[in-house]
Write a protein that holds these residues in place. Structure first.
Motif, PDB file in Angstrom:
ATOM      1  N   ARG A 250      46.061 -36.299  92.314  1.00 33.91           N
ATOM      2  CA  ARG A 250      46.670 -34.860  91.792  1.00 33.91           C
ATOM      3  C   ARG A 250      45.553 -34.272  90.595  1.00 33.91           C
ATOM      4  O   ARG A 250      45.607 -32.932  90.835  1.00 33.91           O
ATOM      5  CB  ARG A 250      47.849 -35.096  90.953  1.00 33.91           C
ATOM      6  CG  ARG A 250      47.847 -35.840  89.714  1.00 33.91           C
ATOM      7  CD  ARG A 250      48.930 -35.995  88.679  1.00 33.91           C
ATOM      8  NE  ARG A 250      48.812 -36.642  87.501  1.00 33.91           N
ATOM      9  CZ  ARG A 250      48.938 -37.913  87.419  1.00 33.91           C
ATOM     10  NH1 ARG A 250      49.310 -38.640  88.533  1.00 33.91           N
ATOM     11  NH2 ARG A 250      48.662 -38.537  86.369  1.00 33.91           N
ATOM     12  N   GLN A 253      43.171 -32.664  93.325  1.00 37.09           N
ATOM     13  CA  GLN A 253      44.099 -31.632  93.975  1.00 37.09           C
ATOM     14  C   GLN A 253      43.913 -30.387  92.986  1.00 37.09           C
ATOM     15  O   GLN A 253      43.815 -29.248  93.812  1.00 37.09           O
ATOM     16  CB  GLN A 253      45.389 -32.180  94.398  1.00 37.09           C
ATOM     17  CG  GLN A 253      46.328 -31.103  94.875  1.00 37.09           C
ATOM     18  CD  GLN A 253      47.212 -30.627  93.757  1.00 37.09           C
ATOM     19  OE1 GLN A 253      47.655 -30.856  92.637  1.00 37.09           O
ATOM     20  NE2 GLN A 253      47.958 -29.551  94.279  1.00 37.09           N
ATOM     21  N   PRO A 267      48.377 -33.909  97.300  1.00 38.63           N
ATOM     22  CA  PRO A 267      48.185 -35.379  97.290  1.00 38.63           C
ATOM     23  C   PRO A 267      48.954 -36.076  98.545  1.00 38.63           C
ATOM     24  O   PRO A 267      49.980 -35.482  98.845  1.00 38.63           O
ATOM     25  CB  PRO A 267      48.680 -35.926  95.831  1.00 38.63           C
ATOM     26  CG  PRO A 267      48.991 -34.560  95.044  1.00 38.63           C
ATOM     27  CD  PRO A 267      49.288 -33.450  96.004  1.00 38.63           C
ATOM     28  N   ARG A 507      54.258 -25.814  93.627  1.00 39.52           N
ATOM     29  CA  ARG A 507      52.875 -26.246  93.819  1.00 39.52           C
ATOM     30  C   ARG A 507      52.344 -25.827  92.323  1.00 39.52           C
ATOM     31  O   ARG A 507      51.439 -26.448  91.581  1.00 39.52           O
ATOM     32  CB  ARG A 507      51.938 -25.590  94.627  1.00 39.52           C
ATOM     33  CG  ARG A 507      50.615 -26.044  94.853  1.00 39.52           C
ATOM     34  CD  ARG A 507      49.894 -25.372  95.935  1.00 39.52           C
ATOM     35  NE  ARG A 507      49.644 -23.889  95.670  1.00 39.52           N
ATOM     36  CZ  ARG A 507      48.651 -23.340  96.407  1.00 39.52           C
ATOM     37  NH1 ARG A 507      48.360 -23.603  97.688  1.00 39.52           N
ATOM     38  NH2 ARG A 507      48.576 -22.064  96.339  1.00 39.52           N
ATOM     39  N   TRP A 510      53.282 -28.292  89.785  1.00 36.89           N
ATOM     40  CA  TRP A 510      52.914 -29.541  89.561  1.00 36.89           C
ATOM     41  C   TRP A 510      51.418 -29.625  88.942  1.00 36.89           C
ATOM     42  O   TRP A 510      50.984 -30.200  88.479  1.00 36.89           O
ATOM     43  CB  TRP A 510      52.860 -30.235  90.783  1.00 36.89           C
ATOM     44  CG  TRP A 510      54.015 -30.885  91.148  1.00 36.89           C
ATOM     45  CD1 TRP A 510      55.381 -30.401  91.891  1.00 36.89           C
ATOM     46  CD2 TRP A 510      54.411 -32.307  90.551  1.00 36.89           C
ATOM     47  NE1 TRP A 510      56.231 -31.434  91.653  1.00 36.89           N
ATOM     48  CE2 TRP A 510      55.924 -32.513  90.922  1.00 36.89           C
ATOM     49  CE3 TRP A 510      53.861 -33.149  89.552  1.00 36.89           C
ATOM     50  CZ2 TRP A 510      56.507 -33.457  90.487  1.00 36.89           C
ATOM     51  CZ3 TRP A 510      54.576 -34.292  89.343  1.00 36.89           C
ATOM     52  CH2 TRP A 510      55.918 -34.356  89.638  1.00 36.89           C
ATOM     53  N   THR A 514      50.185 -31.844  85.868  1.00 38.86           N
ATOM     54  CA  THR A 514      48.844 -32.464  86.088  1.00 38.86           C
ATOM     55  C   THR A 514      47.934 -32.415  84.801  1.00 38.86           C
ATOM     56  O   THR A 514      47.408 -33.104  84.203  1.00 38.86           O
ATOM     57  CB  THR A 514      48.042 -32.065  87.208  1.00 38.86           C
ATOM     58  OG1 THR A 514      48.701 -32.641  88.408  1.00 38.86           O
ATOM     59  CG2 THR A 514      46.758 -32.578  87.065  1.00 38.86           C
ATOM     60  N   GLU A 532      56.654 -34.410  96.681  1.00 36.97           N
ATOM     61  CA  GLU A 532      56.432 -34.242  95.132  1.00 36.97           C
ATOM     62  C   GLU A 532      56.086 -35.684  94.658  1.00 36.97           C
ATOM     63  O   GLU A 532      55.634 -35.753  93.833  1.00 36.97           O
ATOM     64  CB  GLU A 532      57.534 -33.598  94.383  1.00 36.97           C
ATOM     65  CG  GLU A 532      57.581 -32.239  94.779  1.00 36.97           C
ATOM     66  CD  GLU A 532      58.665 -31.421  93.729  1.00 36.97           C
ATOM     67  OE1 GLU A 532      58.685 -30.199  93.801  1.00 36.97           O
ATOM     68  OE2 GLU A 532      59.220 -32.017  93.042  1.00 36.97           O
ATOM     69  N   TYR A 535      52.613 -36.836  93.868  1.00 40.29           N
ATOM     70  CA  TYR A 535      51.948 -36.464  92.494  1.00 40.29           C
ATOM     71  C   TYR A 535      51.959 -37.751  91.691  1.00 40.29           C
ATOM     72  O   TYR A 535      51.365 -37.678  90.383  1.00 40.29           O
ATOM     73  CB  TYR A 535      52.574 -35.182  91.963  1.00 40.29           C
ATOM     74  CG  TYR A 535      52.087 -33.964  92.588  1.00 40.29           C
ATOM     75  CD1 TYR A 535      50.991 -33.237  92.360  1.00 40.29           C
ATOM     76  CD2 TYR A 535      53.012 -33.580  93.790  1.00 40.29           C
ATOM     77  CE1 TYR A 535      50.791 -32.138  93.050  1.00 40.29           C
ATOM     78  CE2 TYR A 535      52.674 -32.192  94.374  1.00 40.29           C
ATOM     79  CZ  TYR A 535      51.430 -31.659  93.941  1.00 40.29           C
ATOM     80  OH  TYR A 535      51.264 -30.677  94.757  1.00 40.29           O
TER      81      TYR A 535
END
Length: 586
Positions: A250, A253, A267, A507, A510, A514, A532, A535
């Motif tokens: 993640r 990403q 991910p 998105r 997340w 992160t 999800e 992640y």
């Protein structure tokens, strides 16, 4: 022989609304769509795309500003009553009566539609069999799981057999098992009973189940045709890349999303799946060369979304190229011992055991996923971890605090985003933030500073005076998250925080998670979006109050690997594990 007219036809349809802020929003902007008889059509697009507005126009619940809408060959303006007598419409919040039983809800809708006598009994028998609700006719609707409520809502909608069925996000908030069951019902309606269905969905993996995909964005139709046509838009542009040793997928990403030439990154089984602007593989310093892989509907969808981006395109504010950085206050130091430790955790409600000897540990800065079907015990576990519910037995330590002894002190070190967002609908964004700041004990300049930070960090300035119930799109989610972080907690609990959010909003969400994890915040999350789960550093799968599997996403995927399923998805792994546990063979 003259072919029948389309079951739904829209020509140059325009519909506008005025927001409470005074802004004029063009919900539908020259929409042209045709859906044929016996078709299963999926409406997909981000929040504000116009999906619900289109369905409500087709149901005769509102009228277009201009353009033509024909349903069953009839002008919906002139013949709304005739159309409504022949269609079914299930909105996002279907009107079930929680204090009535399953049977009483069915009786009420049968009475409303004038379905009586033998046809009524025959309809009940078929619907209860189709939805598997037969054993639960005496149960109150308010006591049903999320998936069972959706199936009851669908049964009530189908009390009178429709020629066209309009479903507005029927699978939001239900687990993968219930989602699969709902799609089996929908597919049988189309292929077994000849019903035409138009369904809107926030799950991009559901679109390929349909014979026709209608991709919408900001009131416009970007694509309309077989789902494979959307997939092929990304042909030759999809690659996988392996993170460097010790790097979370993640984290890579999140960085790739801001790299030039990258349309999307997610991910996937410990790797990162990327979509590029063209067919040239990206050059990534200090990483193995990317390998090409087959495109999916999501890949083509994201290319379509990217292709509509302009400098002034606020509709993409929830996703594309919007860096999310951890506030400087979140720089927690690593610890050797776990910050959350659960051993033999039990919670009973009378004779019912909701959580049955659960064990897991979570390290600082880790993202830990707790996945399971509706009613598995996830939310009960969360409430005990947050100190909102006492445990019946076992050991429970959060941030070094024994929750058996001092639940109140632990609450100051945790943040909690509930399933339904614990916001006050009649209060403005600023007033909600002020309330939560006071509840967390923030005073004076620190209180003002944290509220200013929340508004700035989560892009809430344009809606600061708007009541939270009027917030558009994913902004309720942003506000709930901002409120949970006001007091800078060490541990963040997220209970299905993205339920109902579109792919772009998820998105963006997340990316923030992160950033928080990289700052040392520990995150424990439940979700029904299996994509999800990728992640998470580790995942525990719970059902009937017990944990049946606990591992990394990549390792859990391998438990569903077979000759006919060489690269199982996270959802396939979830279904395999839960079904094996229910067969008594975990």
């Amino acid at each position: 022989m003259t072919p029948p007219p389309p079951i739904l036809a829209c020509q140059a349809v325009v519909k506008t609304f005025r927001r409470e802020t005074g802004e004029i929003v063009r919900a539908l902007d020259g929409v042209n769509v045709e859906v044929g008889h016996g078709t299963l059509a999926a409406l997909v697009g981000p929040d504000g795309a116009g999906k619900t507005t289109l369905l409500r126009l087709a149901a005769g619940l509102m009228t277009a500003d201009s353009g033509d809408v024909a349903v069953l060959g009839m002008d919906i303006r002139r013949d709304a009553a005739s159309v409504q007598a022949r269609i079914g419409y299930m909105p996002q919040r279907f009107g079930l009566y929680d204090d009535l039983s399953v049977q009483e809800n069915l009786d009420l809708y049968a009475d409303m539609h004038g379905v009586t006598g033998p046809p009524r009994r025959q309809r009940y028998e078929r619907l209860l069999h189709m939805t598997a609700l037969g054993p639960f006719t005496r149960r109150l609707a308010g006591k049903l799981s999320g998936g069972m409520k959706q199936k009851l809502g669908l049964a009530c909608t189908l009390i009178r057999q429709p020629e066209l069925l309009l479903l507005d996000e029927p699978t939001v908030g239900v687990d993968p098992l219930s989602r699969r069951e709902l799609w089996e019902i929908i597919t049988d309606l189309v292929h077994g009973q000849g019903v035409s269905v138009v369904v809107s969905t926030t799950y991009l993996d559901e679109a390929p189940r349909a014979g026709m995909a209608i991709v919408m964005h900001q009131g416009k139709v970007l694509a309309c045709g077989p789902p494979d046509e959307v997939c092929h838009i990304a042909t030759g542009r999809v690659f996988r890349v392996r993170p460097a040793s010790g790097q979370a997928a993640r984290g890579l990403q999140a960085r790739l999303l801001d790299a030039p030439g990258i349309v999307d990154a997610v991910p996937e089984a410990g790797l990162v799946r990327i979509v590029t602007v063209d067919t040239t593989p990206p050059t990534l310093a200090e990483l193995e060369p990317p390998t090409s892989t087959r495109e999916t509907f999501r890949d083509g969808f994201m290319v379509l979304m990217q292709s509509t981006q302009t400098q002034a395109d606020e509709g993409l504010d929830q996703g594309f190229h919007q860096p999310a950085t951890a506030p400087t206050a979140f720089s927690l130091q690593p610890t050797a011992s776990p910050v959350v430790s659960v051993r033999g955790l039990v919670r009973r409600f009378g004779d019912f055991t909701a959580v049955d000897h659960v064990d897991f540990q979570v390290r600082r800065g880790e993202v830990f996923g707790l996945l399971g079907p509706n009613g598995a015990g996830k939310t009960t576990t969360f409430r005990m971890l947050c100190g909102l519910l006492p445990a019946s037995g076992g050991e429970l330590t959060v941030a070094g605090v024994d929750l058996h002894k001092t639940r109140a002190s632990a609450r100051q070190r945790i943040g909690y985003v509930a399933q339904k967002y614990s916001l006050y609908g009649q209060l403005s964004v600023v007033e909600n933030l002020g309330f939560f700041a006071s509840a967390y004990g923030l005073r004076g300049s620190r209180r003002r500073g944290r509220i200013e930070w929340a508004i700035r960090e989560f892009g809430l300035a344009d809606f600061a005076r708007l009541t939270s119930e009027k917030l558009p799109g994913g902004y309720k989610q942003r506000l709930a998250m901002a409120a949970a972080l006001l007091h800078e907690p060490e541990i963040l609990f997220l209970d299905e925080p993205t339920s109902g959010a579109d792919p772009l909003a998820r998105r963006d969400f997340w990316r923030r998670i992160t950033a928080l994890a990289e700052g040392g915040v520990t995150v424990i999350v439940t979700t029904h979006f299996m994509e999800e789960a990728e992640y998470c550093d580790r995942i525990a799968i719970i059902d009937a109050g017990k944990i049946w599997a606990q591992d990394t996403p990549a390792n859990l995927r391998q438990r569903a690997r077979r000759d006919d399923q060489p690269e199982p998805t996270m959802e396939e792994a979830f279904l395999e594990i839960v079904e094996a546990a229910r067969r008594g063979n975990p």
